[in-house]
Motif scaffolding. Structure first.
Motif, PDB file in Angstrom:
ATOM      1  N   UNK A  77       7.161  -3.104  86.103  1.00  0.00           N
ATOM      2  CA  UNK A  77       6.314  -1.579  87.084  1.00  0.00           C
ATOM      3  C   UNK A  77       6.546  -0.561  86.421  1.00  0.00           C
ATOM      4  N   UNK A  78       6.864   0.080  85.358  1.00  0.00           N
ATOM      5  CA  UNK A  78       7.155   0.805  84.826  1.00  0.00           C
ATOM      6  C   UNK A  78       6.132   0.111  83.095  1.00  0.00           C
ATOM      7  N   UNK A  79       6.517  -0.834  82.975  1.00  0.00           N
ATOM      8  CA  UNK A  79       5.279  -1.317  81.996  1.00  0.00           C
ATOM      9  C   UNK A  79       3.875  -1.465  82.040  1.00  0.00           C
ATOM     10  N   UNK A  80       3.804  -1.642  83.656  1.00  0.00           N
ATOM     11  CA  UNK A  80       2.376  -2.412  83.807  1.00  0.00           C
ATOM     12  C   UNK A  80       1.517  -1.226  84.341  1.00  0.00           C
ATOM     13  N   UNK A  81       2.651   0.075  84.646  1.00  0.00           N
ATOM     14  CA  UNK A  81       1.959   1.658  85.447  1.00  0.00           C
ATOM     15  C   UNK A  81       0.731   1.766  84.333  1.00  0.00           C
ATOM     16  N   UNK A  82      -0.059   2.800  85.012  1.00  0.00           N
ATOM     17  CA  UNK A  82      -1.633   3.078  84.857  1.00  0.00           C
ATOM     18  C   UNK A  82      -2.089   2.495  84.811  1.00  0.00           C
ATOM     19  N   UNK A 110      12.241   8.595  87.306  1.00  0.00           N
ATOM     20  CA  UNK A 110      12.033   9.612  88.328  1.00  0.00           C
ATOM     21  C   UNK A 110      10.577   9.647  88.348  1.00  0.00           C
ATOM     22  N   UNK A 111       9.608   8.587  87.056  1.00  0.00           N
ATOM     23  CA  UNK A 111       8.389   7.796  87.761  1.00  0.00           C
ATOM     24  C   UNK A 111       7.571   7.159  88.472  1.00  0.00           C
ATOM     25  N   UNK A 112       9.302   5.911  88.175  1.00  0.00           N
ATOM     26  CA  UNK A 112       8.233   4.990  89.619  1.00  0.00           C
ATOM     27  C   UNK A 112       8.190   5.220  90.974  1.00  0.00           C
ATOM     28  N   UNK A 157       5.234   4.030  92.894  1.00  0.00           N
ATOM     29  CA  UNK A 157       5.020   2.607  93.480  1.00  0.00           C
ATOM     30  C   UNK A 157       4.269   3.051  95.467  1.00  0.00           C
ATOM     31  N   UNK A 158       5.008   4.513  95.561  1.00  0.00           N
ATOM     32  CA  UNK A 158       4.713   4.769  96.924  1.00  0.00           C
ATOM     33  C   UNK A 158       3.064   5.276  97.065  1.00  0.00           C
ATOM     34  N   UNK A 192      19.317   7.422  93.725  1.00  0.00           N
ATOM     35  CA  UNK A 192      19.540   8.866  93.550  1.00  0.00           C
ATOM     36  C   UNK A 192      17.753   9.342  93.254  1.00  0.00           C
ATOM     37  N   UNK A 193      17.262   8.453  92.675  1.00  0.00           N
ATOM     38  CA  UNK A 193      15.790   8.404  91.777  1.00  0.00           C
ATOM     39  C   UNK A 193      15.138   8.283  93.098  1.00  0.00           C
TER      40      UNK A 193
END
Length: 500
Positions: free
Chosen positions: A228-233, A412-414, A418-419, A475-476
Protein backbone atom coordinates in the motif's frame (compact mmCIF):
# COMPACT_ATOMS: atom_id res chain seq x y z
CA UNK A 1 -19.26 44.47 4.06
CA UNK A 2 -19.11 42.37 0.92
CA UNK A 3 -16.48 39.66 0.98
CA UNK A 4 -14.08 39.27 -1.92
CA UNK A 5 -14.80 35.99 -3.71
CA UNK A 6 -12.04 33.44 -3.26
CA UNK A 7 -9.51 33.14 -6.04
CA UNK A 8 -9.65 30.07 -8.25
CA UNK A 9 -6.71 28.13 -9.57
CA UNK A 10 -6.43 28.23 -13.38
CA UNK A 11 -7.28 25.05 -15.29
CA UNK A 12 -3.96 24.40 -17.01
CA UNK A 13 -3.49 20.62 -16.54
CA UNK A 14 -4.38 18.41 -19.50
CA UNK A 15 -5.12 14.65 -19.39
CA UNK A 16 -1.54 13.49 -20.05
CA UNK A 17 0.00 15.66 -17.36
CA UNK A 18 -2.82 14.64 -14.98
CA UNK A 19 -1.95 10.98 -15.63
CA UNK A 20 1.75 11.76 -15.17
CA UNK A 21 1.05 13.45 -11.81
CA UNK A 22 -0.60 10.26 -10.53
CA UNK A 23 2.00 7.84 -11.88
CA UNK A 24 4.86 10.15 -10.98
CA UNK A 25 3.78 10.64 -7.37
CA UNK A 26 3.03 6.94 -6.84
CA UNK A 27 6.21 5.47 -8.35
CA UNK A 28 8.76 6.60 -5.83
CA UNK A 29 10.54 4.25 -3.47
CA UNK A 30 8.06 1.43 -2.86
CA UNK A 31 8.67 -0.66 -5.97
CA UNK A 32 12.43 -0.55 -5.29
CA UNK A 33 12.49 -1.07 -1.50
CA UNK A 34 9.29 -2.71 -0.25
CA UNK A 35 9.89 -5.96 -2.11
CA UNK A 36 12.14 -7.02 0.77
CA UNK A 37 9.40 -6.46 3.36
CA UNK A 38 6.88 -8.36 1.27
CA UNK A 39 9.17 -11.35 0.71
CA UNK A 40 10.13 -11.37 4.39
CA UNK A 41 6.49 -11.69 5.50
CA UNK A 42 5.21 -13.89 2.66
CA UNK A 43 7.56 -16.79 1.78
CA UNK A 44 5.74 -18.16 -1.30
CA UNK A 45 6.30 -16.51 -4.67
CA UNK A 46 2.67 -16.90 -5.72
CA UNK A 47 1.49 -15.13 -2.59
CA UNK A 48 4.12 -12.42 -3.05
CA UNK A 49 2.69 -11.67 -6.48
CA UNK A 50 -0.83 -11.95 -5.05
CA UNK A 51 -0.01 -9.17 -2.56
CA UNK A 52 1.15 -6.87 -5.37
CA UNK A 53 -1.89 -7.71 -7.49
CA UNK A 54 -4.25 -7.21 -4.53
CA UNK A 55 -2.71 -3.82 -3.78
CA UNK A 56 -3.29 -2.82 -7.40
CA UNK A 57 -6.85 -4.15 -7.43
CA UNK A 58 -7.60 -2.20 -4.27
CA UNK A 59 -6.32 0.95 -5.94
CA UNK A 60 -8.47 0.13 -8.99
CA UNK A 61 -11.62 -0.42 -6.90
CA UNK A 62 -10.96 2.82 -5.07
CA UNK A 63 -10.27 4.69 -8.32
CA UNK A 64 -13.55 3.53 -9.89
CA UNK A 65 -15.46 4.95 -6.92
CA UNK A 66 -13.36 8.04 -6.19
CA UNK A 67 -13.55 9.21 -9.81
CA UNK A 68 -17.29 9.77 -9.38
CA UNK A 69 -16.75 11.81 -6.22
CA UNK A 70 -13.92 13.84 -7.78
CA UNK A 71 -16.06 14.66 -10.82
CA UNK A 72 -18.87 15.74 -8.48
CA UNK A 73 -16.47 18.05 -6.57
CA UNK A 74 -13.63 19.07 -8.93
CA UNK A 75 -12.07 21.44 -6.42
CA UNK A 76 -8.67 21.94 -4.87
CA UNK A 77 -8.11 19.91 -1.71
CA UNK A 78 -9.15 16.41 -2.75
CA UNK A 79 -10.01 14.25 0.25
CA UNK A 80 -10.44 17.34 2.41
CA UNK A 81 -13.33 18.48 0.20
CA UNK A 82 -14.91 15.01 0.01
CA UNK A 83 -14.76 14.47 3.77
CA UNK A 84 -16.00 17.99 4.51
CA UNK A 85 -18.95 17.68 2.13
CA UNK A 86 -19.73 14.10 3.12
CA UNK A 87 -19.22 14.04 6.89
CA UNK A 88 -18.84 17.66 8.00
CA UNK A 89 -16.15 20.27 8.61
CA UNK A 90 -14.55 18.35 11.49
CA UNK A 91 -13.85 15.31 9.28
CA UNK A 92 -12.28 17.55 6.64
CA UNK A 93 -10.16 19.31 9.25
CA UNK A 94 -8.93 16.01 10.71
CA UNK A 95 -7.75 14.87 7.28
CA UNK A 96 -5.93 18.16 6.80
CA UNK A 97 -4.43 17.91 10.29
CA UNK A 98 -3.06 14.43 9.71
CA UNK A 99 -2.07 14.96 6.08
CA UNK A 100 -0.06 18.13 6.70
CA UNK A 101 1.67 17.22 9.95
CA UNK A 102 2.42 13.55 9.17
CA UNK A 103 1.33 12.02 5.87
CA UNK A 104 2.40 14.46 3.18
CA UNK A 105 5.35 15.95 5.06
CA UNK A 106 6.69 12.51 6.02
CA UNK A 107 6.33 11.34 2.42
CA UNK A 108 8.23 14.38 1.13
CA UNK A 109 10.92 13.99 3.77
CA UNK A 110 11.27 10.24 3.15
CA UNK A 111 11.48 10.65 -0.63
CA UNK A 112 14.03 13.45 -0.39
CA UNK A 113 16.08 11.33 2.02
CA UNK A 114 16.06 8.40 -0.37
CA UNK A 115 17.03 10.67 -3.27
CA UNK A 116 20.10 11.80 -1.33
CA UNK A 117 21.01 8.26 -0.32
CA UNK A 118 20.78 7.09 -3.93
CA UNK A 119 22.88 10.05 -5.07
CA UNK A 120 25.40 9.14 -2.37
CA UNK A 121 25.49 5.56 -3.66
CA UNK A 122 26.31 6.85 -7.16
CA UNK A 123 29.14 8.96 -5.69
CA UNK A 124 30.54 6.01 -3.75
CA UNK A 125 30.53 3.76 -6.79
CA UNK A 126 32.17 6.46 -8.90
CA UNK A 127 34.82 7.63 -6.41
CA UNK A 128 35.48 4.55 -4.27
CA UNK A 129 34.00 1.48 -6.02
CA UNK A 130 33.76 -1.59 -3.85
CA UNK A 131 34.73 0.24 -0.66
CA UNK A 132 32.36 0.74 2.24
CA UNK A 133 33.17 4.37 2.88
CA UNK A 134 31.01 7.47 3.10
CA UNK A 135 31.90 10.10 0.53
CA UNK A 136 29.53 12.47 2.32
CA UNK A 137 29.04 12.19 6.07
CA UNK A 138 25.57 12.12 7.63
CA UNK A 139 24.87 15.83 8.12
CA UNK A 140 26.11 16.96 4.69
CA UNK A 141 23.69 14.40 3.27
CA UNK A 142 20.87 15.96 5.32
CA UNK A 143 21.86 19.40 4.01
CA UNK A 144 21.70 18.09 0.46
CA UNK A 145 18.25 16.63 1.23
CA UNK A 146 16.98 20.04 2.35
CA UNK A 147 18.47 21.71 -0.75
CA UNK A 148 16.63 19.24 -3.01
CA UNK A 149 13.33 20.06 -1.29
CA UNK A 150 14.12 23.76 -1.58
CA UNK A 151 14.94 23.59 -5.29
CA UNK A 152 11.73 21.77 -6.17
CA UNK A 153 9.77 24.20 -4.00
CA UNK A 154 10.99 27.03 -6.23
CA UNK A 155 9.88 25.10 -9.33
CA UNK A 156 6.39 24.55 -7.90
CA UNK A 157 6.02 28.15 -6.78
CA UNK A 158 6.94 29.44 -10.25
CA UNK A 159 4.00 27.77 -11.97
CA UNK A 160 1.74 24.72 -12.18
CA UNK A 161 2.40 24.39 -15.89
CA UNK A 162 6.16 24.35 -15.25
CA UNK A 163 6.01 21.80 -12.42
CA UNK A 164 3.53 19.71 -14.43
CA UNK A 165 5.91 19.70 -17.39
CA UNK A 166 8.77 18.59 -15.13
CA UNK A 167 6.50 15.87 -13.75
CA UNK A 168 5.59 14.63 -17.22
CA UNK A 169 9.23 14.41 -18.34
CA UNK A 170 10.35 12.58 -15.20
CA UNK A 171 7.39 10.19 -15.38
CA UNK A 172 8.39 9.17 -18.91
CA UNK A 173 11.88 8.38 -17.55
CA UNK A 174 10.38 6.40 -14.66
CA UNK A 175 8.20 4.26 -16.87
CA UNK A 176 11.12 3.63 -19.23
CA UNK A 177 13.32 2.66 -16.28
CA UNK A 178 10.81 0.14 -14.96
CA UNK A 179 10.35 -1.30 -18.44
CA UNK A 180 14.12 -1.72 -18.54
CA UNK A 181 14.06 -3.62 -15.22
CA UNK A 182 11.22 -5.83 -16.43
CA UNK A 183 12.91 -6.79 -19.71
CA UNK A 184 16.53 -6.82 -18.50
CA UNK A 185 16.66 -10.54 -17.48
CA UNK A 186 15.46 -11.65 -20.89
CA UNK A 187 17.70 -9.23 -22.79
CA UNK A 188 20.78 -10.31 -20.83
CA UNK A 189 19.91 -13.97 -21.34
CA UNK A 190 19.48 -13.38 -25.07
CA UNK A 191 22.71 -11.43 -25.72
CA UNK A 192 25.07 -13.25 -23.36
CA UNK A 193 26.44 -16.52 -24.68
CA UNK A 194 27.28 -17.73 -21.16
CA UNK A 195 25.53 -15.45 -18.66
CA UNK A 196 27.09 -15.58 -15.21
CA UNK A 197 23.74 -15.65 -13.48
CA UNK A 198 20.87 -16.22 -15.92
CA UNK A 199 17.27 -16.00 -14.72
CA UNK A 200 16.30 -19.30 -13.13
CA UNK A 201 12.69 -20.30 -12.55
CA UNK A 202 14.01 -22.54 -9.77
CA UNK A 203 14.27 -19.37 -7.66
CA UNK A 204 10.50 -19.21 -7.57
CA UNK A 205 8.99 -21.02 -4.60
CA UNK A 206 5.55 -22.67 -4.88
CA UNK A 207 2.64 -20.47 -5.82
CA UNK A 208 0.58 -21.04 -2.70
CA UNK A 209 0.69 -23.37 0.30
CA UNK A 210 -1.14 -26.63 -0.13
CA UNK A 211 -3.45 -25.58 2.71
CA UNK A 212 -4.82 -22.08 2.26
CA UNK A 213 -5.81 -22.02 5.93
CA UNK A 214 -2.12 -22.47 6.74
CA UNK A 215 -1.31 -19.01 5.36
CA UNK A 216 0.05 -16.56 7.90
CA UNK A 217 -2.66 -13.97 7.33
CA UNK A 218 -1.12 -11.53 9.78
CA UNK A 219 2.14 -11.63 7.81
CA UNK A 220 0.14 -11.28 4.60
CA UNK A 221 -1.46 -8.16 6.10
CA UNK A 222 1.93 -6.69 7.03
CA UNK A 223 3.16 -7.36 3.48
CA UNK A 224 0.04 -5.68 2.11
CA UNK A 225 0.79 -2.57 4.17
CA UNK A 226 4.19 -2.38 2.46
CA UNK A 227 2.52 -2.69 -0.94
CA UNK A 228 0.00 0.00 0.00
CA UNK A 229 2.95 2.33 0.58
CA UNK A 230 4.12 1.51 -2.97
CA UNK A 231 0.67 2.36 -4.37
CA UNK A 232 0.17 5.29 -2.01
CA UNK A 233 -0.73 8.43 -3.95
CA UNK A 234 -3.13 6.97 -6.52
CA UNK A 235 -5.66 9.56 -5.28
CA UNK A 236 -3.37 12.47 -6.09
CA UNK A 237 -5.42 13.75 -8.99
CA UNK A 238 -8.14 14.81 -6.53
CA UNK A 239 -6.20 17.65 -4.81
CA UNK A 240 -5.46 19.26 -8.20
CA UNK A 241 -8.92 18.64 -9.70
CA UNK A 242 -9.60 22.38 -9.76
CA UNK A 243 -6.70 22.79 -12.22
CA UNK A 244 -7.62 19.91 -14.58
CA UNK A 245 -9.11 20.85 -17.92
CA UNK A 246 -12.53 19.29 -18.63
CA UNK A 247 -12.53 17.46 -15.26
CA UNK A 248 -15.72 15.47 -15.97
CA UNK A 249 -13.92 13.64 -18.75
CA UNK A 250 -10.22 13.84 -17.90
CA UNK A 251 -10.29 12.90 -14.20
CA UNK A 252 -11.79 9.39 -14.68
CA UNK A 253 -9.66 8.68 -17.75
CA UNK A 254 -6.40 9.79 -16.15
CA UNK A 255 -7.11 8.02 -12.87
CA UNK A 256 -7.97 4.65 -14.41
CA UNK A 257 -5.15 4.77 -17.00
CA UNK A 258 -2.65 5.55 -14.26
CA UNK A 259 -3.79 2.70 -11.99
CA UNK A 260 -3.72 0.10 -14.79
CA UNK A 261 -0.21 1.28 -15.73
CA UNK A 262 0.98 1.01 -12.12
CA UNK A 263 -0.34 -2.55 -11.72
CA UNK A 264 1.43 -3.70 -14.88
CA UNK A 265 4.74 -2.04 -13.97
CA UNK A 266 4.79 -3.18 -10.33
CA UNK A 267 3.91 -6.78 -11.07
CA UNK A 268 6.38 -6.93 -13.95
CA UNK A 269 9.23 -5.50 -11.86
CA UNK A 270 8.66 -7.90 -8.96
CA UNK A 271 8.45 -10.87 -11.31
CA UNK A 272 11.82 -9.82 -12.74
CA UNK A 273 13.35 -9.50 -9.25
CA UNK A 274 12.34 -13.03 -8.31
CA UNK A 275 13.48 -14.48 -11.62
CA UNK A 276 17.02 -13.24 -11.00
CA UNK A 277 17.47 -13.14 -7.21
CA UNK A 278 16.97 -16.03 -4.81
CA UNK A 279 14.56 -15.25 -1.97
CA UNK A 280 17.36 -15.52 0.61
CA UNK A 281 19.16 -12.68 -1.16
CA UNK A 282 16.03 -10.54 -1.32
CA UNK A 283 15.38 -10.90 2.42
CA UNK A 284 19.06 -10.54 3.40
CA UNK A 285 19.54 -9.11 6.90
CA UNK A 286 22.39 -7.40 8.68
CA UNK A 287 24.10 -8.46 11.90
CA UNK A 288 21.31 -6.84 13.96
CA UNK A 289 18.58 -8.76 12.17
CA UNK A 290 17.31 -5.76 10.18
CA UNK A 291 16.45 -6.13 6.51
CA UNK A 292 19.10 -4.78 4.18
CA UNK A 293 18.56 -1.09 3.38
CA UNK A 294 19.86 -1.57 -0.17
CA UNK A 295 16.99 -1.37 -2.68
CA UNK A 296 16.13 -4.69 -4.31
CA UNK A 297 16.60 -3.02 -7.70
CA UNK A 298 20.25 -2.31 -6.85
CA UNK A 299 21.05 -5.97 -6.13
CA UNK A 300 18.99 -6.99 -9.16
CA UNK A 301 20.98 -4.77 -11.56
CA UNK A 302 24.24 -5.66 -9.82
CA UNK A 303 23.53 -9.35 -10.35
CA UNK A 304 22.84 -8.83 -14.04
CA UNK A 305 25.34 -6.12 -15.00
CA UNK A 306 27.93 -6.00 -12.21
CA UNK A 307 29.23 -2.65 -10.82
CA UNK A 308 27.79 -0.74 -13.77
CA UNK A 309 24.38 -2.14 -12.88
CA UNK A 310 24.71 -0.89 -9.29
CA UNK A 311 25.36 2.66 -10.49
CA UNK A 312 22.54 2.39 -13.02
CA UNK A 313 20.08 1.16 -10.38
CA UNK A 314 21.00 3.98 -8.01
CA UNK A 315 20.41 6.47 -10.82
CA UNK A 316 17.02 4.88 -11.56
CA UNK A 317 15.96 5.07 -7.91
CA UNK A 318 17.23 8.64 -7.65
CA UNK A 319 15.23 9.72 -10.71
CA UNK A 320 12.13 7.93 -9.49
CA UNK A 321 12.02 9.45 -6.03
CA UNK A 322 12.85 12.88 -7.50
CA UNK A 323 9.69 12.70 -9.59
CA UNK A 324 7.58 11.52 -6.65
CA UNK A 325 9.01 14.33 -4.56
CA UNK A 326 8.10 16.94 -7.19
CA UNK A 327 4.60 15.49 -7.47
CA UNK A 328 4.02 15.67 -3.73
CA UNK A 329 5.18 19.28 -3.62
CA UNK A 330 2.74 20.01 -6.43
CA UNK A 331 -0.23 18.21 -4.86
CA UNK A 332 0.26 18.71 -1.10
CA UNK A 333 -0.07 22.52 -0.85
CA UNK A 334 -3.51 22.42 -2.52
CA UNK A 335 -4.85 21.02 0.76
CA UNK A 336 -3.59 24.03 2.73
CA UNK A 337 -4.96 26.29 0.00
CA UNK A 338 -8.45 24.75 0.31
CA UNK A 339 -8.39 24.84 4.11
CA UNK A 340 -7.26 28.47 4.01
CA UNK A 341 -10.27 29.34 1.85
CA UNK A 342 -12.52 27.73 4.47
CA UNK A 343 -10.62 29.42 7.34
CA UNK A 344 -9.71 26.05 8.86
CA UNK A 345 -6.09 27.07 8.30
CA UNK A 346 -4.48 30.54 8.12
CA UNK A 347 -6.36 32.46 5.36
CA UNK A 348 -3.02 33.56 3.90
CA UNK A 349 -2.60 30.02 2.55
CA UNK A 350 -5.48 30.73 0.14
CA UNK A 351 -3.66 33.62 -1.53
CA UNK A 352 -2.25 32.99 -4.99
CA UNK A 353 1.04 34.40 -6.16
CA UNK A 354 0.25 37.55 -8.18
CA UNK A 355 2.51 36.51 -11.06
CA UNK A 356 2.60 32.70 -11.05
CA UNK A 357 -0.98 32.05 -9.80
CA UNK A 358 0.17 29.28 -7.47
CA UNK A 359 -0.48 28.84 -3.72
CA UNK A 360 3.05 30.03 -2.97
CA UNK A 361 2.75 30.48 0.80
CA UNK A 362 1.08 27.09 1.21
CA UNK A 363 3.89 25.51 -0.82
CA UNK A 364 6.55 27.18 1.32
CA UNK A 365 4.82 26.04 4.52
CA UNK A 366 4.64 22.43 3.32
CA UNK A 367 8.28 22.45 2.25
CA UNK A 368 9.44 24.13 5.45
CA UNK A 369 7.79 21.57 7.71
CA UNK A 370 9.19 18.72 5.58
CA UNK A 371 12.71 20.15 5.92
CA UNK A 372 12.28 20.44 9.69
CA UNK A 373 11.11 16.83 9.78
CA UNK A 374 14.22 15.71 7.88
CA UNK A 375 16.46 17.45 10.42
CA UNK A 376 14.55 16.26 13.50
CA UNK A 377 14.43 12.62 12.42
CA UNK A 378 18.09 12.83 11.45
CA UNK A 379 18.94 14.11 14.93
CA UNK A 380 16.95 11.29 16.57
CA UNK A 381 18.89 8.70 14.58
CA UNK A 382 22.27 10.18 15.45
CA UNK A 383 22.04 11.28 19.07
CA UNK A 384 20.85 9.75 22.28
CA UNK A 385 18.18 11.79 24.03
CA UNK A 386 17.00 11.36 27.62
CA UNK A 387 13.84 9.45 28.42
CA UNK A 388 10.83 11.54 29.39
CA UNK A 389 9.19 10.64 32.74
CA UNK A 390 5.40 10.44 32.50
CA UNK A 391 4.72 9.59 36.17
CA UNK A 392 3.45 6.08 35.45
CA UNK A 393 6.03 5.24 32.78
CA UNK A 394 8.93 6.61 30.79
CA UNK A 395 8.77 7.64 27.13
CA UNK A 396 11.92 6.57 25.33
CA UNK A 397 12.54 8.93 22.40
CA UNK A 398 15.64 7.15 21.16
CA UNK A 399 15.50 5.52 17.74
CA UNK A 400 17.11 2.12 17.16
CA UNK A 401 20.45 2.59 15.47
CA UNK A 402 19.64 -0.03 12.84
CA UNK A 403 16.56 1.81 11.63
CA UNK A 404 16.96 4.31 8.79
CA UNK A 405 15.32 7.73 8.70
CA UNK A 406 13.41 6.54 5.62
CA UNK A 407 11.80 3.63 7.48
CA UNK A 408 10.97 5.78 10.49
CA UNK A 409 9.12 8.34 8.37
CA UNK A 410 7.21 5.79 6.27
CA UNK A 411 6.10 3.73 9.29
CA UNK A 412 3.61 6.39 10.37
CA UNK A 413 2.18 7.27 6.94
CA UNK A 414 0.06 4.28 6.00
CA UNK A 415 -2.29 4.01 9.02
CA UNK A 416 -3.62 7.56 8.72
CA UNK A 417 -3.63 7.36 4.95
CA UNK A 418 -5.68 4.14 4.89
CA UNK A 419 -8.12 5.48 7.48
CA UNK A 420 -9.05 8.69 5.72
CA UNK A 421 -8.75 7.43 2.16
CA UNK A 422 -11.20 4.65 3.01
CA UNK A 423 -13.61 7.26 4.38
CA UNK A 424 -13.14 9.30 1.20
CA UNK A 425 -14.06 6.34 -1.02
CA UNK A 426 -17.00 5.51 1.27
CA UNK A 427 -18.31 9.06 0.79
CA UNK A 428 -19.75 7.89 -2.54
CA UNK A 429 -22.58 6.27 -0.57
CA UNK A 430 -23.27 9.58 1.20
CA UNK A 431 -23.32 11.55 -2.05
CA UNK A 432 -25.54 9.03 -3.83
CA UNK A 433 -28.01 9.57 -0.97
CA UNK A 434 -27.62 13.37 -0.69
CA UNK A 435 -27.56 14.00 -4.46
CA UNK A 436 -29.66 11.32 -6.20
CA UNK A 437 -28.51 10.65 -9.73
CA UNK A 438 -30.70 12.02 -12.49
CA UNK A 439 -30.12 11.94 -16.25
CA UNK A 440 -27.27 14.28 -17.04
CA UNK A 441 -26.21 15.28 -13.51
CA UNK A 442 -23.22 12.94 -13.41
CA UNK A 443 -20.74 12.79 -16.27
CA UNK A 444 -19.20 9.66 -14.75
CA UNK A 445 -20.80 7.00 -12.54
CA UNK A 446 -18.91 4.28 -10.67
CA UNK A 447 -18.97 0.98 -12.50
CA UNK A 448 -20.28 -1.87 -10.33
CA UNK A 449 -21.82 0.38 -7.66
CA UNK A 450 -22.46 -0.46 -4.80
CA UNK A 451 -20.37 -3.66 -4.86
CA UNK A 452 -17.11 -2.01 -5.99
CA UNK A 453 -16.87 0.66 -3.26
CA UNK A 454 -18.26 -1.71 -0.61
CA UNK A 455 -15.60 -4.30 -1.42
CA UNK A 456 -12.87 -1.66 -1.20
CA UNK A 457 -14.12 -0.42 2.17
CA UNK A 458 -14.41 -3.97 3.56
CA UNK A 459 -10.88 -5.00 2.58
CA UNK A 460 -9.35 -1.78 3.85
CA UNK A 461 -11.24 -2.18 7.13
CA UNK A 462 -9.56 -5.58 7.53
CA UNK A 463 -6.19 -3.94 6.85
CA UNK A 464 -6.87 -1.44 9.64
CA UNK A 465 -7.84 -4.24 12.02
CA UNK A 466 -4.57 -5.99 11.20
CA UNK A 467 -2.66 -2.88 12.31
CA UNK A 468 -3.87 -3.55 15.86
CA UNK A 469 -3.64 -7.35 15.68
CA UNK A 470 -0.01 -7.43 14.53
CA UNK A 471 2.52 -6.36 17.20
CA UNK A 472 4.87 -4.94 14.54
CA UNK A 473 2.33 -2.31 13.45
CA UNK A 474 0.36 -1.78 16.67
CA UNK A 475 2.55 1.11 17.85
CA UNK A 476 2.08 3.01 14.59
CA UNK A 477 -1.69 2.48 14.79
CA UNK A 478 -1.94 3.69 18.38
CA UNK A 479 0.23 6.74 17.70
CA UNK A 480 -1.87 7.46 14.61
CA UNK A 481 -5.09 7.27 16.62
CA UNK A 482 -3.61 9.53 19.27
CA UNK A 483 -2.63 12.11 16.68
CA UNK A 484 -6.09 12.03 15.09
CA UNK A 485 -7.58 12.53 18.56
CA UNK A 486 -5.29 15.51 19.16
CA UNK A 487 -6.63 17.02 15.94
CA UNK A 488 -10.15 16.59 17.28
CA UNK A 489 -9.18 18.53 20.40
CA UNK A 490 -7.67 21.35 18.32
CA UNK A 491 -10.80 21.54 16.17
CA UNK A 492 -13.06 21.68 19.24
CA UNK A 493 -10.99 24.45 20.84
CA UNK A 494 -10.49 26.72 17.82
CA UNK A 495 -13.12 25.88 15.19
CA UNK A 496 -15.95 24.00 16.90
CA UNK A 497 -18.11 27.08 17.51
CA UNK A 498 -17.46 28.75 14.16
CA UNK A 499 -20.14 28.71 11.52
CA UNK A 500 -19.30 27.38 8.05
Amino acid sequence: MQQTPPQSLPRVIGPWIATAVIIGTVIGSGVFKKGRNVADNVPEFGLIMAVWVLGGLLALLGALALAEVAVLFPRAGGNYVFLREGYGRCAGFLWGWVDFWILRAASIAALATMFTESFHDVLKQSIAPGQKVDVLSFWPRQLLTTLVIGGLTVVNVRGTRLSGGVQFAITILKVASLLFLITAPFVVLAVASEPTHPPQVSHLSPAVPSNLFGINWSGFGVALVGVLWAYNGWMNIAPIAEEVKEPQRNIPRSLLLAVFTLIALYCGANLAYHLVLPRDQIVAKDANGHLSSTPVATEFCGELLGPVGVVLASAIVMTSVFGALNGNLLVGPRLLYAMGRDRLAPPAFARLHPQYHTPALATLAMAGWSVLLVLCVGALTQYQVPTVPLGFAELDLNVPRGKSPFDIMTDFVIFGSVTFETLAVASIFVFRWKYPATPGNRAYRCWGYPVVPALYVLIMALVLVNFFVNPESRTEALVGLGFIASGGVVYALFFGTRRA
